[in-house]
Write an enzyme that holds these catalytic residues in place. Structure first.
Site, short mmCIF file in Angstrom:
data_model
loop_
_atom_site.label_atom_id
_atom_site.label_comp_id
_atom_site.label_asym_id
_atom_site.label_seq_id
_atom_site.Cartn_x
_atom_site.Cartn_y
_atom_site.Cartn_z
N ASP A 189 -7.94 1.92 1.62
CA ASP A 189 -7.55 2.75 3.14
C ASP A 189 -8.55 3.54 2.93
OD1 ASP A 189 -6.14 2.61 5.43
OD2 ASP A 189 -4.64 4.08 4.01
N HIS A 234 0.66 -1.21 0.07
CA HIS A 234 0.39 -0.09 0.36
C HIS A 234 1.31 1.28 0.07
CE1 HIS A 234 -3.89 2.49 0.44
NE2 HIS A 234 -3.61 2.72 1.03
N HIS A 238 -6.65 9.68 -0.41
CA HIS A 238 -7.17 9.70 0.84
C HIS A 238 -6.50 10.03 1.89
CE1 HIS A 238 -5.07 5.31 0.10
NE2 HIS A 238 -4.87 5.61 1.12
N ASP A 289 0.79 5.33 -1.06
CA ASP A 289 0.24 6.57 -0.27
C ASP A 289 1.33 7.93 -1.17
OD1 ASP A 289 -2.04 5.83 1.71
OD2 ASP A 289 -0.58 5.15 3.06
#
Ligand SMILES: [Zn+2]
Length: 1005
Positions: free
Chosen positions: A119, A5, A395, A7
């Protein structure tokens, strides 16, 4: 399913993450998957993938393509980012998906089939809809309220059809898989027992000591049997939550696989485990490395019929702290300054996209080689602005949940996008407006198209745009160039600053239009004084659809007092000397309630606070209580922060009167165009309520509101007596209290990313924090039967609630000093002076509909709020060098048909650099309510087959119906009139513009 993941910004900036971690992850992915030939991986963030690809050696690029083509690397979702689902408005949500899908299609030749949204803090209905319409067949969600997780597990509903609330036929259904456990890390994904799952995370990096490095031991021939059986038990328990026998087990976490050794460690141990399991038929199990596509293939081979769910998954709540629910409803309103900035770029980018596509196609068609060349050169700026906007939909970006310095970095990128898109809009508008003679003159000098500029300046993102006063010469008028980016005709009140009092405004036909001159106030420290060098000019513009028009401001030789507003105030400074005659005569505000009145509305205000109390519709005579109140929830320290919202249960008062310390300074301006009341409470809040003296609906019966606020400034004690030096733990809201009967358990409606409205019913026992919902543009309450509806439209994302019967509130600003323990590690203390804009509508309704919808008037106003008129001023051209207008379509589209965008697609070989001759055009059918009576004066028709008689003023050589991101062709269209856009849906069309035949070769004489 190995995954990582990533970001694009959170505790570090996007670039820092890329250079420190993500570039290594992608490099390792290509290298280690070539060694471990049965291992798989999924990737979602195209912002990172494209950055890596552009820097990669051609050999590695090819290796990546081979891995993707073979299916061992699956591109999941394929958005530029993993978009937030609460704060993101439709335009930007789709923008980042198109940018990702176009890049994938052009560069890797691949189209995503599975979604992966694991997420975002709660899930909405817009993402599944956009994925379905972009050709994906299934998707995954993760963070939903723990009670829903439990319910879905008990009912075995973890794989279900996500259905839109308006879609009774299920045409837009998409298969959705809910992850059964808390989060996507290995600790929470192998099964229900985190302490067991920790033992199956085999990452061991020297120097790293974590809970899994302590817990896990690599798999070898001695422990494989015991470990395999332990793992199978967890898999079996996970499988029991679904009606089939397939289990998806993600193996990864944030920024995992950045070391080559982790690839080898995870692979080696898992390979041993699954070899052991698969070789022993007594286990009745088959375990393989796989991707999302593999999972959905297996599920779909076992199941035909799925349960159907409608609605969304807000508010998200976890029980990480002390086993008590923590509601993630703070981020709906965290950092409103950034949420506003985001929408400013959306509007600016959209206007630039439309003007660019129009000017480019026009210039190609007309053989304007220099314009084509200039626009070719600037295409990369358009692409960069798209990507800067797209990045911010991440997000942890628009949510306001990144560290302060990362938020600063995002804002610099948004500001750069704003600057570039405004410049592009000016350039394209100039190309479209120049007369042939002026164009030839500029051609001959090879001059740039740099004469049209915005009427404001903004040197840094941190300050609000500052309007610049226009000087009006005696000999010729000043031009105001306006672009209406909507496909409907609209009336707007346009505001500019001028340096002269006595003026007249004419439209593109030379007709005088209604106008008004308001004073500009200046704080002298001894009261407010009216400036004598600049004035605010309001005028009413009638703007044809998808058109550029020029209005002229003329200086008059004699005074024109008719335009000047009447001015009332309780705080104006005395004239500096007796000889000075101020440009406006200012009168005192009389004591008692204040009334503003137009032909359609009568508003009553509290004379002490300047806040609205009631609204009378003069046509029906109906009086609606509309009491506006500002106050704040005191935050619970450490429990209310960037993500979470929780009022302090021990506070002396549940609501703190944040404005109590300041005297309300009142200013009333009333003239031919508008009547408005502004109230200032020091520098904390200036709240303005405005009604318009126009005849056109819906402007005539709607109430405009504006808030300028700053909870972060340092207040000078003489300016703002009684205010603390800093607000702390303050969550300020604006509430409208009405006598509307929306039920004993109040019901209200919030928009889903601007796509449709979602019904909400209060659940009192979970507190106000569990009853705040995200809005990007609208919230409404209405009487249970025939009666009234109150709609609040906003220009930026915020949280909204209807906590008591008849109430509707939005969170305005939040200032929380402490971290709320969800990973960010900071409080939120970087508040700035921010402007929020709203429309308030009180409409007659025949009662709630089965599917709630905004009224036609509300749709029209929300489009206007989202996409303000682009105002440009001319610097350096003579008025006769510009045509008075240019029009892209011959007739407005029917009212419900919103043109979402026209976007010039890139040349496939150079997707970041060069435009193609194909543009993507997207329509949204904004199905209006059938039970409200409000009207829109400029509406052409309400049909949904729109285009009869509406033509582009450009030649089109090809037209294709496509998926939303233009990666799948769905047939050829002969003309726009063949396009059908059903209510609530989006439809996409690509237009290809012809290249004119080359000029005949020169023949020798
Ligand atoms: Zn994340």
């Amino acid at each position: 399913m190995p995954h990582s993941h990533n970001d694009p910004g959170w505790l570090k900036t996007y670039e820092e993450y890329y250079f420190h971690q993500t570039s290594k992850i992608l490099q390792n992915m290509v290298e280690r998957l070539r060694v471990h030939t049965n291992m798989t991986f999924i990737w979602s963030e195209i912002s990172f993938l494209s950055l890596w690809y552009e820097r990669a050696h051609p050999t590695l690029r090819q290796q990546l393509k081979d891995l993707v083509t073979s299916g061992r690397v699956e591109i999941a979702t394929g958005g530029w980012v993993m978009t937030d689902e609460a704060n993101v408005h439709l335009y930007a949500m789709l923008d980042q998906l198109i940018e990702g899908h176009q890049w994938l299609s052009n560069v890797l030749g691949v189209r995503p089939e599975s979604g992966w949204s694991v997420d975002p803090f709660g899930h909405g209905a817009a993402v599944p809809y956009l994925l379905h319409e972009s050709g994906l067949r299934a998707t995954v969600i993760q963070r939903i309220h723990y009670a829903w997780k439990q319910w879905l597990a008990e009912q075995q509903l973890g794989d279900f059809m996500y259905r839109q609330v308006w879609d009774s036929a299920g045409d837009s259904d998409i298969l959705c898989h809910n992850r059964p456990y808390d989060i996507y890390s290995i600790k929470h994904s192998c099964g229900p027992h985190p302490q067991i799952c920790l033992g199956f995370d085999f990452r061991k990096v020297p120097g790293e000591y974590t809970e899994y490095t302590i817990k896990s031991v690599p798999i070898d021939e001695h422990n494989v049997k015991k470990k395999a059986e332990l793992l199978l038990e967890q898999y079996g328990r996970t499988g029991s939550l679904y009606p089939h026998n397939v289990v998806l087990v993600p193996i990864g976490d944030d920024f995992r696989y950045d070391h080559a050794s982790e690839w080898d460690q995870q692979y080696t141990s898992y390979h041993r485990l699954l070899t052991h399991i698969n070789s022993d038929p007594r286990y009745h199990a088959n375990v393989q490395f796989g991707t999302l596509k593999d999972y959905f293939n297996e599920v779909q081979s076992r199941m035909r019929d799925y349960p159907t769910l409608q609605g969304d998954f807000f508010v998200y709540s976890d029980i990480f702290s002390e086993g008590r629910p923590a509601y993630w409803s703070g981020y709906y309103s965290t950092r409103p300054y950034w949420k506003v900035l985001d929408r400013q770029l959306e509007a600016s980018l959209r206007a630039a996209e439309l003007l660019y596509s129009w000017a480019y196609a026009w210039a190609v068609q007309e053989g304007r080689a220099r314009v084509v060349q200039l626009l070719d050169k600037d295409y990369d700026k358009l692409v960069r602005a798209r990507r800067n906007l797209a990045l911010f939909q991440h997000h942890d970006a628009i949510t306001g949940t990144s560290k302060a310095y990362v938020m600063h970095d995002y804002a610099i990128k948004l500001h750069e996008g704003l600057h570039d898109t405004l410049a592009l809009a000016g350039e394209a508008a100039e190309a479209l407006l120049l007369t042939p003679a002026a164009m030839t003159a500029l051609d001959s000098r090879a001059a740039p198209l740099h004469h049209l500029h915005p009427d404001f300046e903004r040197s840094t993102y941190e300050r609000l745009p500052r309007k610049l006063p226009l000087t009006i010469p005696r000999d010729q008028p000043r031009l105001v160039v306006m672009f209406n980016s909507l496909a409907q005709r609209r009336y707007e009140v346009i505001k500019v600053l001028v340096s002269s009092l006595d003026i007249r405004v004419t439209d593109e036909h030379g007709q005088t239009v209604p106008a008004q001159i308001n004073p500009v106030w200046n704080d002298t420290g001894n009261g407010m004084a009216i400036l004598s060098s600049q004035f605010e000019l309001l005028f009413v513009a009638d703007l044809p659809p998808l058109s550029i028009v020029t209005y002229s401001i003329h200086l008059l030789s004699k005074p024109n007092p008719d335009l000047r507003a009447s001015v009332y105030s309780n705080s104006y400074a005395p004239a500096p000397d007796q000889n000075y005659s101020p440009p406006f005569e200012t009168r005192d505000v009389l004591s008692g309630d204040i009334q503003l009145e137009s032909d359609h509305l009568k508003l009553l205000f509290d004379g002490t606070t300047g806040m609205l109390r009631s609204t009378t519709n003069k046509l029906s005579g109906r009086v609606t209580q509309t009491t506006v109140r500002y106050a704040a929830y005191p935050s619970a320290q450490f429990k209310s922060g960037a993500y979470l919202f929780k009022p302090d249960p021990n506070a002396r008062e549940p609501e703190e009167d944040v404005l109590a310390g300041a005297k309300a300074r009142l200013f009333i301006h009333s003239g031919p165009v508008a009547s408005e009341l502004s109230v200032m409470f020091g520098s904390v809040l200036m709240h303005t309520t405005r009604i318009l003296h126009v005849t056109h609906q819906p402007l005539a019966s709607s109430i405009y509101m504006e808030n300028v606020y700053n909870l972060g400034g340092r207040y000078n004690s003489t300016e703002t007596p009684g205010f603390p030096p800093h607000f702390r733990e303050t969550e300020m809201f604006m509430r409208v209290m009405t006598d509307i009967d929306n039920g004993a358990e109040p019901t209200f409606y919030t928009d889903q990313s601007g796509l449709h409205m979602q019904k909400r019913v209060r659940v009192q026992r979970i507190g106000i924090q569990g009853n705040y919902f995200p809005i990007t543009s609208a919230a409404m309450i209405e009487d249970n039967g025939p009666g009234r509806r109150l709609t609040l439209l906003t220009d930026h994302a915020a949280g909204a609630a209807a906590w008591q019967q008849g109430w509707l509130e939005v969170m305005v600003e939040r200032r929380t000093f402490y971290d709320d323990a969800r990973g960010m590690g900071e409080g939120v203390t970087d508040q700035k002076r921010t402007v929020g804009r709203y429309w308030l509508l009180v409409e007659e309704t025949r009662g709630p509909e089965p599917v709630a919808r905004l009224s036609l008037a509300a749709h029209h106003l929300t489009n206007g709020l989202n996409y303000p008129v682009t105002q440009l001023i001319n610097e350096g051209l003579n008025a006769d060098q510009l045509n008075s207008g240019a029009h892209l379509i011959t007739k407005p589209l029917p009212c419900p048909l919103h043109l979402l965008t026209i976007r010039t697609l890139p040349e496939p070989q150079y997707p970041s650099l060069l435009p193609s001759r194909t543009a993507l055009m997207i329509f949204q059918h904004q199905a209006p309510s059938c039970t409200t009576s409000s009207s829109v004066a400029t509406c052409a028709s309400l049909a949904d087959s729109p285009f009869t008689g509406t033509d582009l003023t450009l030649q089109v050589s090809g037209m294709q119906l496509t998926s939303l991101t233009a990666t799948i062709s769905r047939g050829t269209l002969g003309s726009l009139s063949e396009l059908h856009v059903p209510p609530h849906t989006l439809r996409a069309v690509t237009l290809t513009f012809p290249q004119p035949p080359p000029p005949p070769p020169l023949t020798e004489k």
